[in-house]
Design a protein around this motif. Structure first.
Motif, short mmCIF file in Angstrom:
data_model
loop_
_atom_site.label_atom_id
_atom_site.label_comp_id
_atom_site.label_asym_id
_atom_site.label_seq_id
_atom_site.Cartn_x
_atom_site.Cartn_y
_atom_site.Cartn_z
N ALA A 223 -0.89 7.34 -12.37
CA ALA A 223 -2.34 7.40 -12.57
C ALA A 223 -2.99 6.12 -12.06
CB ALA A 223 -2.65 7.60 -14.05
N VAL A 224 -4.28 6.21 -11.78
CA VAL A 224 -5.04 5.03 -11.36
C VAL A 224 -5.02 4.00 -12.48
CG1 VAL A 224 -7.32 4.18 -10.71
CG2 VAL A 224 -6.51 6.38 -9.82
N GLY A 225 -4.69 2.76 -12.13
CA GLY A 225 -4.59 1.69 -13.11
C GLY A 225 -3.16 1.37 -13.50
N THR A 226 -2.21 2.23 -13.11
CA THR A 226 -0.80 2.01 -13.45
C THR A 226 -0.22 0.93 -12.56
OG1 THR A 226 -0.60 4.34 -14.07
CG2 THR A 226 1.44 3.12 -13.70
N ARG A 227 0.62 0.06 -13.16
CA ARG A 227 1.32 -0.95 -12.38
C ARG A 227 2.58 -0.34 -11.80
NH1 ARG A 227 -0.40 -5.74 -12.19
NH2 ARG A 227 1.63 -6.46 -11.41
N PRO A 231 7.72 -1.12 -1.85
CA PRO A 231 8.55 -1.89 -0.92
C PRO A 231 7.89 -3.18 -0.45
CG PRO A 231 8.60 0.45 -0.36
CD PRO A 231 7.58 0.27 -1.44
N GLU A 232 6.55 -3.26 -0.54
CA GLU A 232 5.83 -4.47 -0.13
C GLU A 232 5.63 -5.44 -1.29
OE1 GLU A 232 4.89 -1.44 0.66
OE2 GLU A 232 5.30 -1.44 2.82
N GLY A 233 5.97 -5.03 -2.51
CA GLY A 233 5.80 -5.88 -3.67
C GLY A 233 5.13 -5.14 -4.81
N ASP A 234 4.87 -5.88 -5.91
CA ASP A 234 4.24 -5.27 -7.08
C ASP A 234 2.73 -5.20 -6.88
OD1 ASP A 234 6.72 -5.15 -8.18
OD2 ASP A 234 6.50 -6.97 -9.39
N GLY A 235 2.14 -4.21 -7.60
CA GLY A 235 0.69 -4.06 -7.52
C GLY A 235 0.19 -3.04 -8.53
N ARG A 236 -1.06 -2.66 -8.39
CA ARG A 236 -1.69 -1.73 -9.31
C ARG A 236 -2.30 -0.58 -8.49
NH1 ARG A 236 -3.20 -2.45 -14.50
NH2 ARG A 236 -2.90 -4.71 -14.28
N VAL A 249 -2.42 1.18 -3.34
CA VAL A 249 -1.99 0.11 -4.26
C VAL A 249 -2.63 -1.20 -3.83
CG1 VAL A 249 -0.01 -1.14 -5.19
CG2 VAL A 249 0.20 1.31 -4.65
N ARG A 250 -3.19 -1.94 -4.81
CA ARG A 250 -3.70 -3.29 -4.56
C ARG A 250 -2.60 -4.27 -4.93
NH1 ARG A 250 -8.67 -3.73 -7.41
NH2 ARG A 250 -7.48 -4.32 -9.26
N MET A 251 -2.16 -5.04 -3.95
CA MET A 251 -1.03 -5.95 -4.14
C MET A 251 -1.43 -7.15 -4.98
SD MET A 251 0.82 -3.96 -2.47
CE MET A 251 2.32 -4.89 -2.80
N ASP A 252 -0.51 -7.58 -5.85
CA ASP A 252 -0.76 -8.75 -6.70
C ASP A 252 -0.77 -10.04 -5.89
OD1 ASP A 252 -0.91 -7.09 -8.86
OD2 ASP A 252 1.17 -7.42 -9.50
N ALA A 253 0.01 -10.08 -4.81
CA ALA A 253 0.20 -11.33 -4.07
C ALA A 253 -1.09 -11.81 -3.42
CB ALA A 253 1.30 -11.15 -3.01
N ASP A 254 -1.75 -10.91 -2.67
CA ASP A 254 -2.93 -11.37 -1.93
C ASP A 254 -4.15 -10.47 -2.14
OD1 ASP A 254 -1.98 -9.15 -0.67
OD2 ASP A 254 -1.67 -10.08 1.29
N GLY A 255 -4.06 -9.47 -3.00
CA GLY A 255 -5.19 -8.59 -3.26
C GLY A 255 -5.44 -7.55 -2.19
N SER A 256 -4.59 -7.49 -1.18
CA SER A 256 -4.76 -6.49 -0.13
C SER A 256 -4.37 -5.10 -0.65
CB SER A 256 -3.91 -6.84 1.09
OG SER A 256 -2.53 -6.84 0.74
N ARG A 257 -4.81 -4.11 0.07
CA ARG A 257 -4.50 -2.74 -0.31
C ARG A 257 -3.59 -2.11 0.74
NH1 ARG A 257 -9.77 0.16 -3.05
NH2 ARG A 257 -10.43 -1.59 -4.35
#
Length: 277
Positions: A223-227, A231-236, A249-257
Motif C-alpha cells: 500500500a501507499v506509505g509502506t516501507r 534492488p536500489e535500496g530502501d524507500g517508501r 518508491v521514494r528512496m531514503d538515500a537521496d529522495g529520488s523516485r
C-alpha cells in the motif's frame, strides 16, 4: 469446428452471428436472417469461416432475392415517413420528446397488420396518448411508443467514443453492467464528469473492463506509505503504476523516485529469492 458468419442491419452497427449452412455469402452480399418479426434483409460483413467455438447460432435463411430487396426498400421508406410524421406531431403537441429510432413491421399475414414502433427519449414521463391516436390516423397502422434510457439511446443511435472508436454499446456489448464512481477512483482517474462520462452522459462502460486488474494489483502490492526494500535500496511507496505492474518508491538515500516491479518489493517473492538464491 463450425462455420460462422456475421451480418449487420445498419452500416457500422451491431454484428449478429449466424450459421451460413449451405450458403456462402461474400462480404457486402445481402442475406435473409430470421427475426422475431419474420425474415429481414441484412448485409454480410464477415464472410463464412471456420471457428473453434461457434456455440449454437441461428441459421441463415438464404441470399436475399430481388423481391426481398424491394420489400426492404419499402420498409426503409415507411420508417422515414414515420420519423417525419412523428417529429411533426410531437412539435404540434408540444411534448418534450426526441425521436431516437423507428422500427416498422409490414403486414406479416398473421392478421395483425403493419406496426410502427417509435423509440424516444424524454427528461421525464410523458403522456403521449393523444399523440399515439394522431400517429395512428396519420400512418394508418398500429403505433407503439417506447421511452429509452440514456444508455439505450446511445446504443440505438451509435456514435464515436472519446477513444476514437465506435461506442461499445452500439457494437458488441449485450448487457449493461453496473459502473460506479469507485471504479474510477481505484484506477486513479480524474473525477471530472467530462473525462469519465460517455456519449450517454453516464459513466463510461469501459471503466469496468480493467477494474478487476486494479483490484488484484491493489490486493497484492504494498500500500501507499509502506516501507519496502528494493534492488536500489530502501524507500517508501508513494504510488502505483498498474499498467506496468510496478510501484513508485521514494528512496531514503537521496529522495529520488524510481519505478520498481511489484515482484521485487513484495514479501513472498523476496522471501523466495532469499531462500533459494
Amino acid at each position: 469446428m463450425a462455420m460462422l458468419c456475421a451480418v449487420s442491419f445498419n452500416r457500422y452497427g451491431r454484428l449478429y452471428y449466424f450459421d451460413p449452412g449451405e450458403f456462402r455469402p461474400n462480404v457486402g452480399d445481402k442475406v435473409l436472417v430470421p427475426t422475431d418479426d419474420g425474415p429481414e434483409v441484412a448485409e454480410c460483413v464477415w464472410a463464412p469461416q471456420w471457428v473453434d467455438d461457434a456455440g449454437d447460432p441461428p441459421r441463415l435463411l438464404g441470399i436475399a432475392a430481388d423481391e426481398d430487396l424491394k420489400r426492404d426498400e419499402l420498409l426503409r421508406k415507411r420508417k422515414a415517413e414515420a420519423k417525419v410524421a412523428a417529429k411533426k406531431l410531437i412539435r404540434e403537441h408540444d411534448l418534450p420528446m426526441k425521436v431516437v429510432a423507428i422500427d416498422h413491421v409490414l403486414d406479416t399475414g398473421a392478421g395483425q397488420g403493419p406496426r410502427t414502433t417509435i423509440y424516444f427519449t424524454a427528461p421525464h414521463r410523458v403522456d403521449f396518448r393523444s399523440l399515439v391516436r394522431d400517429l395512428g390516423a396519420t400512418l394508418h397502422c398500429r403505433v407503439e411508443l417506447r421511452q429509452l434510457s440514456a444508455r439505450d439511446s446511445a446504443r440505438v443511435q451509435g456514435g464515436i467514443g472519446s477513444c476514437g472508436r465506435d461506442l461499445c454499446c452500439a457494437t458488441f456489448l449485450t448487457d449493461f453492467e453496473p459502473v460506479t464512481i469507485r471504479m474510477a477512483k481505484d484506477q486513479d482517474l480524474p473525477l471530472n464528469p467530462l473525462r469519465i462520462s460517455g456519449a450517454c452522459g453516464r459513466l463510461m462502460c469501459c471503466l469496468k473492463y480493467e477494474h478487476p486488474l486494479y483490484q488484484s494489483f491493489q490486493a497484492a502490492a504494498p500500500a501507499v506509505g509502506t516501507r519496502v526494500s528494493t534492488p536500489e535500496g530502501d524507500g517508501r511507496v508513494v504510488g502505483h503504476s498498474v499498467p506496468r505492474d510496478a510501484v513508485i518508491v521514494r528512496m531514503d538515500a537521496d529522495g529520488s523516485r524510481c519505478a520498481c516491479s511489484r515482484a521485487s518489493v513484495c514479501g513472498p517473492r523476496k522471501a523466495h529469492d532469499e531462500k533459494y538464491n
